[in-house]
Design a protein around this motif. Structure first.
Motif, mmCIF file in Angstrom:
data_model
loop_
_atom_site.group_PDB
_atom_site.id
_atom_site.type_symbol
_atom_site.label_atom_id
_atom_site.label_comp_id
_atom_site.label_asym_id
_atom_site.label_seq_id
_atom_site.Cartn_x
_atom_site.Cartn_y
_atom_site.Cartn_z
ATOM 1 N N ASN A 1 0.832 -1.179 0.001
ATOM 2 C CA ASN A 1 0.008 -0.197 0.035
ATOM 3 C C ASN A 1 0.973 1.086 0.033
ATOM 4 O OD1 ASN A 1 -2.197 1.591 0.125
ATOM 5 N ND2 ASN A 1 -3.025 0.919 2.324
ATOM 6 N N PRO A 2 1.290 1.549 -1.098
ATOM 7 C CA PRO A 2 2.117 2.916 -1.229
ATOM 8 C C PRO A 2 1.398 4.104 -0.499
ATOM 9 C CG PRO A 2 2.180 1.817 -3.378
ATOM 10 C CD PRO A 2 1.077 1.081 -2.497
ATOM 11 N N LYS A 3 2.340 4.964 0.045
ATOM 12 C CA LYS A 3 1.736 6.159 0.733
ATOM 13 C C LYS A 3 0.650 6.974 0.033
ATOM 14 C CE LYS A 3 3.252 9.909 3.503
ATOM 15 N NZ LYS A 3 4.406 10.781 4.130
ATOM 16 N N ASN A 4 1.046 7.227 -1.427
ATOM 17 C CA ASN A 4 0.197 7.984 -2.349
ATOM 18 C C ASN A 4 -1.297 7.663 -2.154
ATOM 19 O OD1 ASN A 4 2.160 9.912 -2.894
ATOM 20 N ND2 ASN A 4 2.289 8.800 -4.877
ATOM 21 N N PHE A 5 -1.472 6.193 -2.131
ATOM 22 C CA PHE A 5 -2.753 5.236 -2.227
ATOM 23 C C PHE A 5 -3.348 4.983 -0.961
ATOM 24 C CE2 PHE A 5 -0.358 3.669 -6.177
ATOM 25 C CZ PHE A 5 -0.722 4.706 -6.782
ATOM 26 N N GLN A 6 -2.729 5.536 0.068
ATOM 27 C CA GLN A 6 -3.246 4.933 1.236
ATOM 28 C C GLN A 6 -4.807 5.620 1.680
ATOM 29 O OE1 GLN A 6 -0.423 5.106 4.633
ATOM 30 N NE2 GLN A 6 1.155 3.631 3.265
ATOM 31 N N GLN A 7 -5.689 5.074 2.331
ATOM 32 C CA GLN A 7 -6.874 5.843 2.783
ATOM 33 C C GLN A 7 -7.123 5.446 4.242
ATOM 34 O OE1 GLN A 7 -9.392 8.066 3.189
ATOM 35 N NE2 GLN A 7 -9.877 7.774 1.260
ATOM 36 N N ASN A 8 -6.809 6.539 5.040
ATOM 37 C CA ASN A 8 -6.997 6.472 6.437
ATOM 38 C C ASN A 8 -8.348 7.123 7.085
ATOM 39 O OD1 ASN A 8 -4.359 5.057 6.733
ATOM 40 N ND2 ASN A 8 -3.455 7.207 6.021
ATOM 41 N N ASP A 9 -9.239 7.738 6.204
ATOM 42 C CA ASP A 9 -10.395 8.059 6.412
ATOM 43 C C ASP A 9 -11.407 6.897 6.929
ATOM 44 O OD1 ASP A 9 -12.964 9.333 6.749
ATOM 45 O OD2 ASP A 9 -12.334 11.087 5.676
ATOM 46 N N ARG A 10 -11.525 7.100 8.397
ATOM 47 C CA ARG A 10 -12.513 5.619 8.844
ATOM 48 C C ARG A 10 -13.796 5.927 8.151
ATOM 49 N NH1 ARG A 10 -11.707 1.794 12.831
ATOM 50 N NH2 ARG A 10 -13.526 0.349 12.725
ATOM 51 N N ALA A 11 -14.492 6.937 7.960
ATOM 52 C CA ALA A 11 -15.726 7.103 7.454
ATOM 53 C C ALA A 11 -15.776 7.075 6.178
ATOM 54 C CB ALA A 11 -16.073 8.716 7.514
ATOM 55 N N GLN A 12 -14.800 7.016 5.227
ATOM 56 C CA GLN A 12 -14.691 6.527 3.732
ATOM 57 C C GLN A 12 -14.393 5.143 3.994
ATOM 58 O OE1 GLN A 12 -14.580 8.461 1.091
ATOM 59 N NE2 GLN A 12 -13.603 10.427 1.183
ATOM 60 N N LEU A 13 -13.598 4.897 4.798
ATOM 61 C CA LEU A 13 -13.547 2.970 4.649
ATOM 62 C C LEU A 13 -14.784 2.437 4.945
ATOM 63 C CD1 LEU A 13 -10.223 2.945 6.753
ATOM 64 C CD2 LEU A 13 -10.460 2.593 4.355
ATOM 65 N N GLU A 14 -15.342 3.064 6.168
ATOM 66 C CA GLU A 14 -16.874 2.157 6.457
ATOM 67 C C GLU A 14 -17.875 2.672 5.483
ATOM 68 O OE1 GLU A 14 -17.967 3.495 10.419
ATOM 69 O OE2 GLU A 14 -16.282 2.254 11.260
ATOM 70 N N GLY A 15 -17.769 3.754 4.597
ATOM 71 C CA GLY A 15 -18.765 4.037 3.669
ATOM 72 C C GLY A 15 -18.485 2.953 2.527
ATOM 73 N N LEU A 16 -17.449 2.588 1.929
ATOM 74 C CA LEU A 16 -17.057 1.683 1.125
ATOM 75 C C LEU A 16 -17.600 0.489 1.403
ATOM 76 C CD1 LEU A 16 -14.841 1.184 -1.625
ATOM 77 C CD2 LEU A 16 -14.802 -0.439 -0.045
ATOM 78 N N ILE A 17 -17.431 -0.200 2.905
ATOM 79 C CA ILE A 17 -18.087 -1.397 3.239
ATOM 80 C C ILE A 17 -19.423 -1.336 3.289
ATOM 81 C CG2 ILE A 17 -18.511 -2.864 5.322
ATOM 82 C CD1 ILE A 17 -15.446 -1.877 6.307
ATOM 83 N N ARG A 18 -20.181 -0.105 3.428
ATOM 84 C CA ARG A 18 -21.729 -0.267 3.287
ATOM 85 C C ARG A 18 -22.176 -0.228 1.828
ATOM 86 N NH1 ARG A 18 -20.896 2.972 8.044
ATOM 87 N NH2 ARG A 18 -21.735 1.922 9.829
ATOM 88 N N GLU A 19 -21.442 0.349 1.099
ATOM 89 C CA GLU A 19 -21.992 0.612 -0.308
ATOM 90 C C GLU A 19 -21.590 -0.794 -1.185
ATOM 91 O OE1 GLU A 19 -21.618 3.885 -3.969
ATOM 92 O OE2 GLU A 19 -20.386 4.087 -2.044
ATOM 93 N N TYR A 20 -20.418 -1.450 -0.858
ATOM 94 C CA TYR A 20 -20.131 -2.582 -1.515
ATOM 95 C C TYR A 20 -19.966 -3.689 -0.458
ATOM 96 C CZ TYR A 20 -19.055 0.835 -5.399
ATOM 97 O OH TYR A 20 -19.080 1.700 -6.327
ATOM 98 N N PRO A 21 -20.980 -4.340 -0.119
ATOM 99 C CA PRO A 21 -21.005 -5.081 0.851
ATOM 100 C C PRO A 21 -20.735 -6.714 0.441
ATOM 101 C CG PRO A 21 -23.231 -4.681 0.560
ATOM 102 C CD PRO A 21 -22.541 -3.706 -0.199
ATOM 103 N N PHE A 22 -20.701 -6.928 -0.489
ATOM 104 C CA PHE A 22 -20.504 -8.478 -0.788
ATOM 105 C C PHE A 22 -18.942 -8.588 -0.987
ATOM 106 C CE2 PHE A 22 -20.119 -11.932 -4.043
ATOM 107 C CZ PHE A 22 -21.023 -12.765 -3.239
#
Length: 223
Positions: free
Chosen positions: A3-24
């Motif tokens: 996970n190169p630094k440029n691509f790291q996503q550390n925003d918890r809201a964004q992470l949880e949002g993706l889990i809810r939007e793509y739950p499969f």
């Protein structure tokens, strides 16, 4: 994952949002039987003030017999993704120095998985899962629409899964490693493609590019 630094996503809201939007998701496990992957819809819930994942498998699935309770697992949620052609880069037209790549958004969740056989827990989980995915229907279906005795007979055919989250890692690979004009080229090129995934990635690349432009200004102000 790498996970190169440029691509790291550390925003918890964004992470949880993706889990809810793509739950499969893909549930990855390792036991005496070897490596295994199971594909299943997953719920992100809160329990005792902490985020957990909940799901279920068929009782006929040998996973709950071969993988011990309280085992470490990895759950992968794949968001939008698409191919990126070098033709989208203005620099390719000038130097020819470009290669194809793939843009994508993904979340990895590590945790400890428990099996749950309690009927009340299973029914509550099934109800939450159903409510989430029926919400967009004109006439949402619920378990109450089926005979109660039928539902009660179905519950023993599944085994509940609950994963206590130990780590969430996100990777938003959205051309952040390209110069600004190449990112603009990617947005323009993808916007002209047919298919929702291309337009979604185009919007995400645009958003990531705007954040990159804002960050230096914020840093300069703070200094």
């Amino acid at each position: 994952m790498h996970n190169p630094k440029n691509f790291q996503q550390n925003d918890r809201a964004q992470l949880e949002g993706l889990i809810r939007e793509y739950p499969f998701a893909t549930l990855m496990t390792h036991s005496a039987s070897g490596l295994e992957a199971n594909h299943l819809p997953v719920l992100l819930c809160e329990k005792d003030g902490k985020a957990v994942l909940q799901a279920h498998i068929a009782r006929a699935n040998p996973l709950w017999k071969t993988l011990p309770d309280k085992s470490d697992v990895l759950v992968v949620f794949n968001g939008p993704n698409c191919y990126i052609s070098p033709n989208h880069y203005p620099t390719k037209q000038e130097t020819g120095k470009a290669v194809p790549t793939w843009n994508y958004v993904v979340v990895h969740v590590k945790g400890v998985m428990s099996y749950i056989q309690d009927k009340d827990w299973l029914l509550a989980m099934i109800n939450r899962l159903t409510d989430q995915h029926e919400a967009g229907q004109q006439r949402p279906w619920s378990t109450a629409d089926a005979p109660e005795e039928f539902i009660q007979k179905m519950l023993p055919a599944i085994v509940g899964l609950e994963i206590e989250i130990s780590a969430i890692t996100g990777q938003w690979k959205l051309s952040q490693n390209q110069p600004e004009r190449n990112r603009r080229g990617v947005v323009a090129g993808l916007s002209g493609e047919s298919g929702d995934q291309y337009r979604t990635i185009a919007e995400l690349v645009k958003s990531a590019s705007q954040k990159q432009a804002i960050t230096p200004a914020i840093t300069a102000t703070e200094n």
